[in-house]
Design a protein around this motif. Structure first.
Motif, PDB file in Angstrom:
ATOM      1  N   SER A   9      33.767 -28.122  20.952  1.00 28.30           N
ATOM      2  CA  SER A   9      34.477 -26.877  21.199  1.00 28.30           C
ATOM      3  C   SER A   9      33.701 -25.965  22.139  1.00 28.30           C
ATOM      4  CB  SER A   9      34.699 -26.138  19.875  1.00 28.30           C
ATOM      5  OG  SER A   9      35.304 -24.877  20.106  1.00 28.30           O
ATOM      6  N   ALA A  10      34.419 -25.293  23.023  1.00 33.09           N
ATOM      7  CA  ALA A  10      33.817 -24.263  23.863  1.00 33.09           C
ATOM      8  C   ALA A  10      33.788 -22.933  23.105  1.00 33.09           C
ATOM      9  CB  ALA A  10      34.588 -24.121  25.173  1.00 33.09           C
ATOM     10  N   GLY A  11      34.233 -22.965  21.869  1.00 35.49           N
ATOM     11  CA  GLY A  11      34.185 -21.780  21.017  1.00 35.49           C
ATOM     12  C   GLY A  11      32.814 -21.623  20.381  1.00 35.49           C
ATOM     13  N   CYS A  12      32.746 -20.800  19.372  1.00 34.34           N
ATOM     14  CA  CYS A  12      31.475 -20.476  18.734  1.00 34.34           C
ATOM     15  C   CYS A  12      31.270 -21.288  17.457  1.00 34.34           C
ATOM     16  CB  CYS A  12      31.419 -18.988  18.413  1.00 34.34           C
ATOM     17  SG  CYS A  12      29.808 -18.466  17.832  1.00 34.34           S
ATOM     18  N   ALA A  13      30.112 -21.918  17.363  1.00 31.96           N
ATOM     19  CA  ALA A  13      29.789 -22.730  16.191  1.00 31.96           C
ATOM     20  C   ALA A  13      29.817 -21.903  14.906  1.00 31.96           C
ATOM     21  CB  ALA A  13      28.428 -23.386  16.368  1.00 31.96           C
ATOM     22  N   ALA A  14      29.531 -20.609  14.993  1.00 32.52           N
ATOM     23  CA  ALA A  14      29.470 -19.769  13.787  1.00 32.52           C
ATOM     24  C   ALA A  14      30.778 -19.794  13.011  1.00 32.52           C
ATOM     25  CB  ALA A  14      29.097 -18.337  14.158  1.00 32.52           C
ATOM     26  N   TYR A  15      31.909 -19.619  13.686  1.00 35.12           N
ATOM     27  CA  TYR A  15      33.176 -19.615  12.946  1.00 35.12           C
ATOM     28  C   TYR A  15      33.659 -21.027  12.643  1.00 35.12           C
ATOM     29  CZ  TYR A  15      35.703 -20.053  17.434  1.00 35.12           C
ATOM     30  OH  TYR A  15      36.170 -20.454  18.652  1.00 35.12           O
ATOM     31  N   ILE A  16      33.333 -21.979  13.499  1.00 36.43           N
ATOM     32  CA  ILE A  16      33.728 -23.367  13.231  1.00 36.43           C
ATOM     33  C   ILE A  16      32.998 -23.885  11.992  1.00 36.43           C
ATOM     34  CG2 ILE A  16      33.710 -25.731  14.122  1.00 36.43           C
ATOM     35  CD1 ILE A  16      33.889 -24.414  16.959  1.00 36.43           C
ATOM     36  N   GLU A  17      31.698 -23.639  11.923  1.00 34.91           N
ATOM     37  CA  GLU A  17      30.919 -24.059  10.753  1.00 34.91           C
ATOM     38  C   GLU A  17      31.454 -23.416   9.476  1.00 34.91           C
ATOM     39  OE1 GLU A  17      27.034 -22.863  12.012  1.00 34.91           O
ATOM     40  OE2 GLU A  17      26.731 -24.685  13.197  1.00 34.91           O
ATOM     41  N   ARG A  18      31.821 -22.158   9.558  1.00 32.58           N
ATOM     42  CA  ARG A  18      32.355 -21.445   8.392  1.00 32.58           C
ATOM     43  C   ARG A  18      33.659 -22.076   7.911  1.00 32.58           C
ATOM     44  NH1 ARG A  18      32.640 -14.928   8.095  1.00 32.58           N
ATOM     45  NH2 ARG A  18      32.862 -14.820   5.854  1.00 32.58           N
ATOM     46  N   LEU A  21      32.890 -25.627   6.481  1.00 27.92           N
ATOM     47  CA  LEU A  21      32.222 -25.497   5.191  1.00 27.92           C
ATOM     48  C   LEU A  21      33.213 -25.098   4.102  1.00 27.92           C
ATOM     49  CD1 LEU A  21      29.525 -25.462   3.615  1.00 27.92           C
ATOM     50  CD2 LEU A  21      29.353 -23.049   4.202  1.00 27.92           C
ATOM     51  N   ASN A  22      34.078 -24.132   4.404  1.00 19.03           N
ATOM     52  CA  ASN A  22      35.078 -23.688   3.417  1.00 19.03           C
ATOM     53  C   ASN A  22      36.053 -24.800   3.048  1.00 19.03           C
ATOM     54  OD1 ASN A  22      34.067 -21.112   3.058  1.00 19.03           O
ATOM     55  ND2 ASN A  22      35.387 -20.207   4.617  1.00 19.03           N
ATOM     56  N   LEU A  23      36.302 -25.709   3.969  1.00 19.97           N
ATOM     57  CA  LEU A  23      37.213 -26.825   3.694  1.00 19.97           C
ATOM     58  C   LEU A  23      36.500 -28.000   3.026  1.00 19.97           C
ATOM     59  CD1 LEU A  23      39.266 -26.871   7.015  1.00 19.97           C
ATOM     60  CD2 LEU A  23      40.049 -26.112   4.762  1.00 19.97           C
TER      61      LEU A  23
END
Length: 103
Positions: A9-18, A21-23
């Motif tokens: 992703s060209a997005g931010c790992a911070a929200y992807i990881e969150r 993790l929640n899933l």
């Protein structure tokens, strides 16, 4: 078949990881590092140390697909814009070539 999930992703790992993790999903994540700073919002950094670094977007998704294909993994690619098409095209070409040589 058993699949491993790799997120490019060209997005931010911070929200992807969150989200991951929640899933409760196990995944390898290639994305721009960053943090959510209360009162300031999301602060993304460039992943200049990543072997998949791309100046334009931070992450070269097609290079990630090529890396996994070169390692002998079967791949599937899903994207939602112009840039992800490069990864999908890379996957399609590799799949076609592998069928030609009987792999």
């Amino acid at each position: 078949a058993k699949w491993s999930l790799v997120i490019a992703s060209a997005g931010c790992a911070a929200y992807i990881e969150r989200i991951v993790l929640n899933l409760g999903v196990k995944a390898v994540i290639h994305a721009n590092p960053g943090d959510f700073i209360p009162g300031k919002g999301l602060h993304m950094k460039r992943p200049v140390q990543s072997p998949f670094f791309m100046a334009e977007t931070g992450i070269d998704k097609a290079a990630i697909v090529r890396h996994y294909l070169d390692q002998g993994f079967d791949t599937a690619f899903s994207g939602d814009g112009r840039r992800p098409r490069a990864g999908a095209a890379c996957t399609a070409r590799a799949s076609f070539c592998q069928r030609l040589v009987g792999r």
